[in-house]
Scaffold this motif. Structure first.
Motif, PDB file in Angstrom:
ATOM      1  N   GLU A   1      36.998  46.355  38.435  1.00 22.84           N
ATOM      2  CA  GLU A   1      36.348  47.027  37.340  1.00 22.84           C
ATOM      3  C   GLU A   1      35.794  48.467  37.901  1.00 22.84           C
ATOM      4  O   GLU A   1      35.343  48.344  38.860  1.00 22.84           O
ATOM      5  CB  GLU A   1      35.202  46.091  36.972  1.00 22.84           C
ATOM      6  N   ASP A   2      35.944  49.530  37.012  1.00 22.25           N
ATOM      7  CA  ASP A   2      35.149  50.587  37.389  1.00 22.25           C
ATOM      8  C   ASP A   2      33.600  50.624  37.252  1.00 22.25           C
ATOM      9  O   ASP A   2      33.198  50.547  36.138  1.00 22.25           O
ATOM     10  CB  ASP A   2      35.844  51.819  36.323  1.00 22.25           C
ATOM     11  N   ASP A   3      33.114  50.579  38.524  1.00 25.56           N
ATOM     12  CA  ASP A   3      31.508  50.580  38.414  1.00 25.56           C
ATOM     13  C   ASP A   3      30.934  51.869  37.882  1.00 25.56           C
ATOM     14  O   ASP A   3      29.495  51.825  37.911  1.00 25.56           O
ATOM     15  CB  ASP A   3      30.992  49.803  39.541  1.00 25.56           C
TER      16      ASP A   3
ATOM     17  N   GLN B   1      29.950  44.855  33.247  1.00 28.02           N
ATOM     18  CA  GLN B   1      28.768  45.035  34.141  1.00 28.02           C
ATOM     19  C   GLN B   1      27.559  45.602  33.202  1.00 28.02           C
ATOM     20  O   GLN B   1      26.546  45.419  33.384  1.00 28.02           O
ATOM     21  CB  GLN B   1      28.998  46.112  35.034  1.00 28.02           C
ATOM     22  N   ALA B   2      28.083  46.221  31.996  1.00 24.68           N
ATOM     23  CA  ALA B   2      27.018  46.821  30.998  1.00 24.68           C
ATOM     24  C   ALA B   2      26.377  45.529  30.548  1.00 24.68           C
ATOM     25  O   ALA B   2      25.195  45.937  30.193  1.00 24.68           O
ATOM     26  CB  ALA B   2      27.808  47.565  29.643  1.00 24.68           C
ATOM     27  N   GLN B   3      26.917  44.527  30.246  1.00 30.96           N
ATOM     28  CA  GLN B   3      26.026  43.257  29.791  1.00 30.96           C
ATOM     29  C   GLN B   3      25.151  42.869  30.901  1.00 30.96           C
ATOM     30  O   GLN B   3      24.114  42.783  30.388  1.00 30.96           O
ATOM     31  CB  GLN B   3      26.902  42.356  29.232  1.00 30.96           C
ATOM     32  N   ILE B   4      25.618  42.797  32.178  1.00 29.53           N
ATOM     33  CA  ILE B   4      24.732  42.179  33.140  1.00 29.53           C
ATOM     34  C   ILE B   4      23.426  43.338  33.431  1.00 29.53           C
ATOM     35  O   ILE B   4      22.328  42.762  33.220  1.00 29.53           O
ATOM     36  CB  ILE B   4      25.553  42.342  34.459  1.00 29.53           C
TER      37      ILE B   4
ATOM     38  N   ALA C   1      23.305  47.426  46.233  1.00 31.84           N
ATOM     39  CA  ALA C   1      22.147  48.082  45.949  1.00 31.84           C
ATOM     40  C   ALA C   1      22.342  49.557  45.173  1.00 31.84           C
ATOM     41  O   ALA C   1      21.523  49.599  44.244  1.00 31.84           O
ATOM     42  CB  ALA C   1      21.530  48.226  47.152  1.00 31.84           C
ATOM     43  N   GLN C   2      23.284  50.315  45.408  1.00 31.89           N
ATOM     44  CA  GLN C   2      23.701  51.471  44.788  1.00 31.89           C
ATOM     45  C   GLN C   2      24.252  51.324  43.270  1.00 31.89           C
ATOM     46  O   GLN C   2      23.601  51.921  42.589  1.00 31.89           O
ATOM     47  CB  GLN C   2      24.456  52.200  45.488  1.00 31.89           C
ATOM     48  N   ARG C   3      25.014  50.143  43.205  1.00 31.25           N
ATOM     49  CA  ARG C   3      25.213  49.845  41.667  1.00 31.25           C
ATOM     50  C   ARG C   3      24.266  49.467  40.844  1.00 31.25           C
ATOM     51  O   ARG C   3      24.198  50.049  39.939  1.00 31.25           O
ATOM     52  CB  ARG C   3      26.310  48.631  42.008  1.00 31.25           C
ATOM     53  N   ILE C   4      23.302  48.614  41.548  1.00 34.72           N
ATOM     54  CA  ILE C   4      22.045  48.295  40.761  1.00 34.72           C
ATOM     55  C   ILE C   4      21.532  49.736  40.382  1.00 34.72           C
ATOM     56  O   ILE C   4      20.895  49.747  39.252  1.00 34.72           O
ATOM     57  CB  ILE C   4      21.246  47.260  41.516  1.00 34.72           C
ATOM     58  N   LEU C   5      21.245  50.244  41.555  1.00 29.73           N
ATOM     59  CA  LEU C   5      20.214  51.653  41.198  1.00 29.73           C
ATOM     60  C   LEU C   5      20.766  52.440  40.097  1.00 29.73           C
ATOM     61  O   LEU C   5      19.924  52.874  39.545  1.00 29.73           O
ATOM     62  CB  LEU C   5      20.258  52.197  42.820  1.00 29.73           C
ATOM     63  N   GLN C   6      22.042  52.823  40.166  1.00 27.39           N
ATOM     64  CA  GLN C   6      22.610  53.583  39.287  1.00 27.39           C
ATOM     65  C   GLN C   6      22.433  53.310  37.588  1.00 27.39           C
ATOM     66  O   GLN C   6      22.978  54.156  37.112  1.00 27.39           O
ATOM     67  CB  GLN C   6      24.007  53.991  39.639  1.00 27.39           C
TER      68      GLN C   6
ATOM     69  N   VAL D   1      25.148  37.685  37.572  1.00 19.17           N
ATOM     70  CA  VAL D   1      26.448  37.265  38.096  1.00 19.17           C
ATOM     71  C   VAL D   1      27.388  38.737  38.226  1.00 19.17           C
ATOM     72  O   VAL D   1      27.910  39.199  37.452  1.00 19.17           O
ATOM     73  CB  VAL D   1      27.465  36.498  37.228  1.00 19.17           C
ATOM     74  N   LEU D   2      27.057  39.509  39.488  1.00 17.54           N
ATOM     75  CA  LEU D   2      27.519  40.628  39.814  1.00 17.54           C
ATOM     76  C   LEU D   2      28.103  40.969  41.101  1.00 17.54           C
ATOM     77  O   LEU D   2      27.475  40.344  41.904  1.00 17.54           O
ATOM     78  CB  LEU D   2      26.178  41.657  39.583  1.00 17.54           C
ATOM     79  N   SER D   3      29.291  41.240  41.159  1.00 16.96           N
ATOM     80  CA  SER D   3      30.129  41.281  42.511  1.00 16.96           C
ATOM     81  C   SER D   3      30.821  42.472  42.472  1.00 16.96           C
ATOM     82  O   SER D   3      31.432  43.120  41.582  1.00 16.96           O
ATOM     83  CB  SER D   3      31.204  39.991  42.463  1.00 16.96           C
ATOM     84  N   ASP D   4      31.061  42.620  43.836  1.00 13.58           N
ATOM     85  CA  ASP D   4      32.010  43.935  44.412  1.00 13.58           C
ATOM     86  C   ASP D   4      33.125  43.619  44.618  1.00 13.58           C
ATOM     87  O   ASP D   4      33.909  44.250  45.200  1.00 13.58           O
ATOM     88  CB  ASP D   4      31.075  44.457  45.315  1.00 13.58           C
ATOM     89  N   HIS D   5      33.495  42.344  44.546  1.00 15.77           N
ATOM     90  CA  HIS D   5      34.984  41.561  44.542  1.00 15.77           C
ATOM     91  C   HIS D   5      35.548  41.365  43.522  1.00 15.77           C
ATOM     92  O   HIS D   5      35.048  41.176  42.291  1.00 15.77           O
ATOM     93  CB  HIS D   5      34.821  40.450  45.230  1.00 15.77           C
ATOM     94  N   ALA D   6      36.912  41.502  43.446  1.00 16.29           N
ATOM     95  CA  ALA D   6      37.561  41.117  42.216  1.00 16.29           C
ATOM     96  C   ALA D   6      37.457  39.870  41.728  1.00 16.29           C
ATOM     97  O   ALA D   6      37.603  38.925  42.413  1.00 16.29           O
ATOM     98  CB  ALA D   6      39.169  41.385  42.351  1.00 16.29           C
ATOM     99  N   ASP D   7      37.656  39.420  40.350  1.00 15.72           N
ATOM    100  CA  ASP D   7      37.449  38.235  39.997  1.00 15.72           C
ATOM    101  C   ASP D   7      39.006  37.573  39.798  1.00 15.72           C
ATOM    102  O   ASP D   7      40.044  38.364  40.322  1.00 15.72           O
ATOM    103  CB  ASP D   7      36.608  38.142  38.680  1.00 15.72           C
ATOM    104  N   TRP D   8      39.120  36.309  39.496  1.00 16.90           N
ATOM    105  CA  TRP D   8      40.252  35.694  39.129  1.00 16.90           C
ATOM    106  C   TRP D   8      41.388  36.677  38.507  1.00 16.90           C
ATOM    107  O   TRP D   8      42.352  36.704  38.972  1.00 16.90           O
ATOM    108  CB  TRP D   8      40.114  34.448  38.540  1.00 16.90           C
ATOM    109  N   THR D   9      41.021  36.974  37.399  1.00 10.76           N
ATOM    110  CA  THR D   9      41.982  37.865  36.634  1.00 10.76           C
ATOM    111  C   THR D   9      42.265  39.276  37.461  1.00 10.76           C
ATOM    112  O   THR D   9      43.341  39.609  37.173  1.00 10.76           O
ATOM    113  CB  THR D   9      41.470  37.974  35.200  1.00 10.76           C
ATOM    114  N   GLY D  10      41.227  39.769  37.878  1.00  9.37           N
ATOM    115  CA  GLY D  10      41.693  41.305  38.626  1.00  9.37           C
ATOM    116  C   GLY D  10      42.257  40.894  39.939  1.00  9.37           C
ATOM    117  O   GLY D  10      42.986  41.898  40.123  1.00  9.37           O
TER     118      GLY D  10
END
Length: 364
Positions: A116-118, A148-151, A179-184, A276-285
């Protein structure tokens, strides 16, 4: 007689004998090519390091003065006749997949990645290769990430509601990446963003590297508690349950991790909210990323390696499980393990132990 593989898995790390270098070695070596600055991939003690230029300041902050060469994505480096280039992994700022080519044979070491493009780090780019080395931290069908927009809509609404109720808001996420992903993605019309020293040190390193981040204010001994409580506090997992965190009470505490998808994980983290926010790929990814490489073989290094290897083999991939020391850097390195009828926290990394020590010494 068949030719030896270009890369091999050794007790020091992933080794290229032709090029005489290692990728993300966990024991000291002469030449180390680094996928990203997390401590389970970027160890101290190597004579020479090669990494993406956006990892530079964080690596220097964490490892001290090292012999570090940095490159841009797509830039080629030759080591003893072997061509090395880096491509975005989408994991954290500066993360890279390492493409290695020799006499037409191409391997890609992906390190950690998400598809996912964060909007914060360079988005993942599939790289065609003959052999692909992949993580599978969340290699189970239960792990399917929402956009991530929903999260972040949920997180901002929660923060706004806490302000209305007179509660401080504390969010825990790893200091590099989460932390940076949350901040932005915070709605700064609600209030200011305050940071634990561990996170602010990382932010400062990234800013020195030219990364533009939203404004933050470091929490110090001089910080006014009532003012901090009006904003949102970004804290590392190592601060959870410490006196540092408790002094901001009453507060509502949120934890950000892919493991929040597991039933009961929020309770075991003593969190009021689990995101539920991860910097790793999920199953589909994971499956889509592996398929996009068009590889002849995929090697799975850490995560649900056994079960994911079986599944990939069943659907037609040539998949192999290998054992490495990756996956112990952040709170997503491994799932909480059961103990005496309950699940316990994953082991704290060396970096987090050092961060906790820094907190006790007053530098946080």
């Amino acid at each position: 007689m068949p030719r030896a593989p270009l890369l091999e898995f050794t007790d020091r790390g992933i080794y290229c004998a032709k090029g005489k270098f290692y990728v993300d070695p966990w024991k000291p070596v002469d030449d180390a090519v680094i996928t990203h600055a997390h401590a389970d991939h970027s160890y101290p003690g190597h004579k020479r390091y090669l990494a993406h230029h956006l990892s530079r300041e964080v690596m220097l902050h964490r490892l001290g003065e090292i012999n570090l060469q940095t490159v841009e994505y797509g830039e080629k480096v030759m080591k003893n006749g072997v061509e090395i280039s880096m491509f975005p992994a989408g994991h954290v700022i500066g993360s890279a997949q390492i493409r290695i080519e020799y006499q037409g044979e191409v391997w890609v070491v992906s390190g950690d990645y998400k598809t996912e493009d964060d909007g914060v780090c360079a988005p993942f780019e599939p790289v065609r290769c003959h052999q692909f080395i992949s993580e599978c931290t969340f290699g189970m069908p239960v792990y399917q990430w929402k956009p991530q927009a929903q999260i972040f809509d949920d997180m901002n609404n929660w923060w706004r509601h806490n302000v209305e109720r007179g509660l401080a808001t504390v969010v825990a996420g790893y200091s590099l990446g989460k932390a940076q992903r949350i901040l932005q993605n915070l709605d700064l019309s609600i209030g200011k963003v305050y940071t634990h020293g561990v996170i602010e040190n990382t932010n400062e390193a990234l800013r020195r590297n030219g990364i533009i981040l939203n404004p933050t204010e470091r929490i110090t001994k001089e910080s006014i508690k009532d003012e901090v409580r009006k904003g949102i506090i970004l804290a590392p997992p190592s601060s959870v349950g410490t006196p540092w965190m408790r002094k901001f009470g009453p507060y509502s505490f949120g934890y950000c991790s892919g493991w929040m998808a597991i039933r009961g994980a929020k309770r075991r983290r003593a969190a009021d909210r689990g995101f539920v926010l991860s910097d790793h790929a999920d199953w589909t990814g994971l499956i889509s990323a592996i398929d996009a490489t068009d590889c002849e073989c995929v090697y799975l290094t850490h995560g649900y390696t056994a079960s994911f290897t079986r599944y990939l083999s069943e659907i037609g991939f040539n998949a192999r499980e290998v054992h490495t020391l990756y996956g112990a850097e952040d709170d997503e390195g491994e799932p909480p393990q059961p103990a005496e009828g309950e699940q316990k926290e994953s082991t704290e990394s060396d970096v987090e132990q050092k961060e906790r020590a820094g907190e006790r010494s007053g530098i946080a």
